[in-house]
Design an enzyme around this catalytic site. Structure first.
Site, mmCIF file in Angstrom:
data_model
loop_
_atom_site.group_PDB
_atom_site.id
_atom_site.type_symbol
_atom_site.label_atom_id
_atom_site.label_comp_id
_atom_site.label_asym_id
_atom_site.label_seq_id
_atom_site.Cartn_x
_atom_site.Cartn_y
_atom_site.Cartn_z
ATOM 1 N N SER A 52 -9.919 16.222 23.656
ATOM 2 C CA SER A 52 -10.937 15.925 22.641
ATOM 3 C C SER A 52 -10.757 14.525 22.102
ATOM 4 C CB SER A 52 -10.797 16.920 21.499
ATOM 5 O OG SER A 52 -9.540 16.700 20.866
ATOM 6 N N LYS A 53 -11.839 14.046 21.538
ATOM 7 C CA LYS A 53 -11.850 12.721 20.915
ATOM 8 C C LYS A 53 -10.811 12.617 19.811
ATOM 9 C CE LYS A 53 -16.713 11.712 21.282
ATOM 10 N NZ LYS A 53 -17.936 11.782 20.557
ATOM 11 N N ARG A 54 -10.541 13.755 19.218
ATOM 12 C CA ARG A 54 -9.593 13.774 18.109
ATOM 13 C C ARG A 54 -8.253 13.167 18.546
ATOM 14 N NH1 ARG A 54 -6.152 17.733 16.816
ATOM 15 N NH2 ARG A 54 -6.956 19.034 18.510
ATOM 16 N N MET A 55 -7.832 13.445 19.773
ATOM 17 C CA MET A 55 -6.513 12.984 20.197
ATOM 18 C C MET A 55 -6.532 11.951 21.311
ATOM 19 S SD MET A 55 -4.282 16.444 19.926
ATOM 20 C CE MET A 55 -2.760 15.527 20.035
#
Ligand code: GLU
Ligand code: ZN
Length: 490
Positions: free
Chosen positions: A259-262
């Site tokens: 995910s974009k989060r990580m």
């Protein structure tokens, strides 16, 4: 296995965002599989979702694949032409093909119109979730009579088409996962078209894969649950079933879904961050494929020979940024000076580094080649070569316990040495030899000469060695920088 001459594979990205890491990996696996079997690799653009699709992303997908060096045999191109004889390769241009098959399903009474509103369907989903059941359409509109339908239509009620899912168990062999079964009562009557010419995802894929003669569907595991629906539609339309291979999910390092989060998830971001396409490909191929050797570095040619669907693992593939950085560093170091220059030019220009003197620039970046892990680091790393005047804290010139006065004196000694050294002899080897000679004969502490020299030339605490830097800078710049340092320290 299908006979080799008939192997045809595809990727079908939706142009609703930039080229995603997962799509690029699927593209690579399909590409390798096609190449190794003398088959065809097709690029199909899934732009039936007109609201969310954007031509801009189609271009980005195409550019991204070109940049990675993944070439397709059939599909749209940037010149707005198409290659291949099974086109059009954009779903939005295939309406006539779809209409024919949707009509067949209607005529054979395999689908029915559903008039339920999105709000109503949502309520049903919520209620199912509360009961702890998987969301599934109730089948409410399946048994409407002809009169009911007429009435609803006269009231202006909109509808979509749903498939009459038969109660059975769908079993297929996945090339990676082995036998997979789904009971269709969990699937329910799923929607297949918005109207008589606009198929939804599952139906469009089935018609496209059939009409494009796709032999193997190699795609991400997130599509595994779509496969039974697609098989039901193949059976209903009398199409043969392709082989399936579902690739393991790509995971963040904490094993959650990538995910974009990580992590950055767009290919374009990696390009902008100075990753080389060779490194990306080498990294991607190991996101799921186990080469069964210790070897980690593969050329494209080696991959075409060695890649195999059978050695793809089922468990998630962790996206390890460190490994990507390591690989990128490896491929950067392998570039010859010309290619390194070509690959980095746009980064230097963007950072406003004056690159007019090509030879000088090439030598400067070659010195940093060993030290960087991506090309984006380069402008900053080499900027001191291009500055008219270096700015730094004079204290930086000090070495251990040596006094400012001694450093001043040492720098003067160094300056005299460079004054006498002819332009011709201004090479790293000659400079090293000369300075080491001075250090030895005068019994000086090596650091008390080389440290201030390096700081004087670079203005930095860390940089390549002083001999190499001096040789690249050349006599004139070296003397200017030394004079400045001598003035700064006393
Ligand atoms: N449009 C789908 C995606 O981008 C592709 C589905 C498929 O490969 O069947 O994930
Ligand atoms: Zn309904």
């Amino acid at each position: 296995m299908a006979s080799k001459s008939k192997i045809r594979v595809r990727i079908a990205p939706s142009p609703t965002g930039p080229l995603h890491v997962g799509t690029a990996r699927s593209a690579l696996y399909n590409y390798l599989f096609a190449r190794q079997n003398g088959g065809a690799f097709v690029l199909r653009i899934e732009d039936t979702d007109l609201e969310r699709s954007d031509e801009k992303y189609t271009r980005e997908v195409i550019e991204g694949l070109h940049w990675l060096g993944i070439e397709w045999d059939e599909g749209p191109t940037l010149a707005n032409k198409e290659k291949g004889k099974y086109g059009p390769y954009k779903q939005s241009e295939r309406t006539d093909i779809y209409r024919k098959y949707i009509k067949k399903l209607i005529d054979e009474d395999k689908v029915y119109p559903c008039y339920c509103t999105p709000e109503k369907l949502k309520q049903e989903r919520v209620a199912a979730a509360k009961r702890g059941e998987a969301p599934k359409y109730s089948g409410k509109c399946r048994n409407l009579s002809g009169a009911d339908r007429k009435k609803l239509e006269s009231e202006g009620k909109g509808s979509i088409l749903r498939f009459k899912t038969p109660a059975q168990v769908i079993t297929f062999t996945d090339e990676i996962r082995g036998e997979v079964s789904f009971a269709t009562d969990l699937i329910g009557d799923f929607s297949i078209a918005r109207d008589e010419q606009t198929p939804l995802y599952n139906l469009a894929v089935v018609i496209d894969d059939y009409t494009m003669k796709i032999s193997h569907v190699i795609r991400g595991e997130d599509h595994l649950s779509n496969t039974p629906k697609q098989i039901l539609l193949q059976v209903a339309l009398g199409f043969p079933k392709p082989y399936y291979a579902h690739l393991p999910l790509i995971l963040n390092e904490d094993r959650s879904k990538l995910s974009k989060r990580m992590n950055k998830v767009s290919i374009i971001d990696y390009r902008q961050d100075g990753y080389l396409p060779e490194a990306m490909l080498n990294f991607f191929v190991l996101l799921g494929w186990n080469p069964k050797t210790e070897k980690e570095i593969f050329t494209k040619e080696e991959l075409i020979k060695q890649f195999s669907l059978k050695n793809i693992h089922r468990g998630g593939a962790v996206f390890t940024r460190k490994r990507l950085d390591w690989m990128n560093g490896y491929y950067i170091r392998k570039l010859n000076p010309d290619d390194l220059y070509k690959s980095t030019l746009s980064f230097l220009e963007k950072a406003k580094i004056p690159v007019a003197d090509k030879e000088y620039t090439k030598q400067a970046i070659a010195l940093e080649q060993e030290r960087i892990k991506n090309l984006k680091e380069l402008p900053d790393a080499v900027s001191f070569f291009f500055l008219k005047e270096l700015e730094y804290d004079p204290k930086l010139l000090l070495w251990k316990k040596t006094t400012g006065e001694e450093i001043h004196k040492n720098l003067e000694t160094v300056e005299q040495f460079f004054q006498k050294l002819s332009e011709k002899k201004f090479t790293a080897e000659k400079i090293e030899k000369g300075l080491k000679n001075i250090i030895a004969t005068r019994k000086l502490d090596t650091g008390s000469i080389l440290w201030p020299l390096r700081v004087a030339l670079t203005g930095r605490e860390a940089s390549p060695g002083p001999f190499e830097v001096a040789a690249v800078l050349g006599k004139e710049k070296v003397l200017v920088r030394l004079k400045k340092a001598i003035l700064l320290i006393s």
